[in-house]
Write an enzyme that holds these catalytic residues in place. Structure first.
Site, PDB file in Angstrom:
ATOM      1  N   LYS A   1       2.994   3.688 -10.334  1.00 20.84           N
ATOM      2  CA  LYS A   1       2.193   2.492 -10.714  1.00 20.84           C
ATOM      3  C   LYS A   1       1.884   1.978 -11.785  1.00 20.84           C
ATOM      4  O   LYS A   1       0.991   0.811 -12.321  1.00 20.84           O
ATOM      5  CB  LYS A   1       0.921   3.974 -10.811  1.00 20.84           C
ATOM      6  CG  LYS A   1       0.795   4.270  -9.371  1.00 20.84           C
ATOM      7  CD  LYS A   1       0.991   3.380  -7.921  1.00 20.84           C
ATOM      8  CE  LYS A   1       0.847   4.033  -6.318  1.00 20.84           C
ATOM      9  NZ  LYS A   1       0.959   3.000  -5.567  1.00 20.84           N
TER      10      LYS A   1
ATOM     11  N   THR B   1      -6.910  11.928   0.988  1.00 20.42           N
ATOM     12  CA  THR B   1      -5.614  11.234   1.877  1.00 20.42           C
ATOM     13  C   THR B   1      -5.029  12.833   1.719  1.00 20.42           C
ATOM     14  O   THR B   1      -4.907  13.316   1.509  1.00 20.42           O
ATOM     15  CB  THR B   1      -4.930  10.418   1.371  1.00 20.42           C
ATOM     16  OG1 THR B   1      -4.649  10.650  -0.314  1.00 20.42           O
ATOM     17  CG2 THR B   1      -5.736   9.370   1.199  1.00 20.42           C
TER      18      THR B   1
ATOM     19  N   ASN C   1       0.868  -1.297   0.293  1.00 21.79           N
ATOM     20  CA  ASN C   1      -0.274  -0.116   0.433  1.00 21.79           C
ATOM     21  C   ASN C   1       0.810   1.332   0.350  1.00 21.79           C
ATOM     22  O   ASN C   1       0.346   2.596  -0.462  1.00 21.79           O
ATOM     23  CB  ASN C   1      -0.327   0.004   1.031  1.00 21.79           C
ATOM     24  CG  ASN C   1      -1.681   1.267   1.828  1.00 21.79           C
ATOM     25  OD1 ASN C   1      -2.469   1.657   0.938  1.00 21.79           O
ATOM     26  ND2 ASN C   1      -1.498   2.320   2.574  1.00 21.79           N
TER      27      ASN C   1
ATOM     28  N   TYR D   1       5.273   8.978  -9.887  1.00 23.48           N
ATOM     29  CA  TYR D   1       3.838   8.204  -9.886  1.00 23.48           C
ATOM     30  C   TYR D   1       2.949   7.861 -10.717  1.00 23.48           C
ATOM     31  O   TYR D   1       3.136   6.731 -10.285  1.00 23.48           O
ATOM     32  CB  TYR D   1       2.517   9.278  -9.356  1.00 23.48           C
ATOM     33  CG  TYR D   1       2.098   9.077  -8.388  1.00 23.48           C
ATOM     34  CD1 TYR D   1       1.820   8.009  -7.231  1.00 23.48           C
ATOM     35  CD2 TYR D   1       0.357   9.258  -8.525  1.00 23.48           C
ATOM     36  CE1 TYR D   1       0.995   7.139  -5.651  1.00 23.48           C
ATOM     37  CE2 TYR D   1      -0.385   8.374  -7.728  1.00 23.48           C
ATOM     38  CZ  TYR D   1       0.029   7.479  -7.169  1.00 23.48           C
ATOM     39  OH  TYR D   1      -0.613   6.607  -5.861  1.00 23.48           O
TER      40      TYR D   1
END
Length: 250
Positions: free
Chosen positions: A159, A192, A88, A155
């Site tokens: 991913k 978040t 995660n 990022y």
């Protein structure tokens, strides 16, 4: 019946929410994060669940991977009914074009977002290779692994790499007698600290800043708790791993 979950990035955000929910569901946990969390320790004590927390900078994941493999092999005498790894943890470096990101930040983002999940997955598979229990690997991906965005090259690349290494491992594990089920899952857009970073970025460097501000203003962000619930429900599905790259919203 004992169920064991290894979870990275468990000290805040969706990771912390998943940890709380897994303990409530009766799982034993090994959490690998930058910091330990006293609330988790207290919850585990109240519930009578086993909890280990390893403080670890996953930009240097080779240490955690070696420790994890050794630790799992030490569980062979009394293996759990199921074992799961949830990768995660993630991070974003400076929000800017590739040519403006400091090299150290770029390296750390790729190490946490891609190198660490690969190292930990390899260690998990080796450490549980002889187990009869069901084995699962859940990689927390992102829609940005499947579409490009300016000022998010690190990022997006991490991913996208996570998605594709998951596809490869799924093919490998199909050949094994008790192969692990693996999936790279996009969890939706979650409220978040990372979203705060994106909304606070310099609009001159980040053309999509307004879109992220709009998501917040329109109430389109999931809470970490709601997102964790959906992700864990997906993990529990009997067809988990049938599609190695998925989206919780599908």
């Amino acid at each position: 019946m004992r169920h064991l979950t290894i979870l990275t990035g468990a000290s805040r955000g969706m990771g912390l929410a998943m940890a709380h929910q897994l303990l409530a569901q009766g799982h034993d946990l090994l959490c690998i994060s930058r910091k330990t969390n006293d609330e988790l320790a207290a919850q585990a004590a109240r519930a009578g669940r086993q909890l280990e927390q390893w403080p670890q900078d996953l930009a240097r994941a080779e240490t955690a991977a070696a420790r994890l493999e050794t630790w799992l092999k030490g569980q062979e005498a009394a293996p759990p009914a199921s074992v799961t790894l949830i990768n995660n943890a993630g991070m974003i470096p400076r929000i800017a074009g590739l040519d403006a990101i400091p090299a150290a930040q770029l390296c750390d983002a790729l190490r946490v977002g891609l190198e660490a999940p690969m190292l930990l997955t390899g260690a998990f598979l080796r450490g549980t290779a002889g187990w009869k229990a069901p084995r699962r690997v859940l990689n927390i991906s992102s829609g940005l692994g499947r579409r490009a965005m300016a000022a998010q090259s690190a990022y997006c690349a991490a991913k996208a790499g996570m998605d594709h290494f998951t596809r490869c491992v799924a093919l490998e594990q199909e050949r094994e007698a008790n192969g692990a089920r693996i999936c790279s899952l996009a969890p939706g857009v979650i409220d978040t600290d990372m979203q705060v970073q994106l909304r606070s970025a310099d609009a001159a460097n980040f053309p999509d800043q307004g879109n992220f501000i709009g998501l917040k203003e329109k109430g389109m962000l999931s809470s970490p708790e709601d997102a964790a619930q959906r992700v864990l429900a997906y993990l529990a599905r009997p067809d988990f791993g049938s599609n190695p790259v998925a989206d919780v919203r599908d």
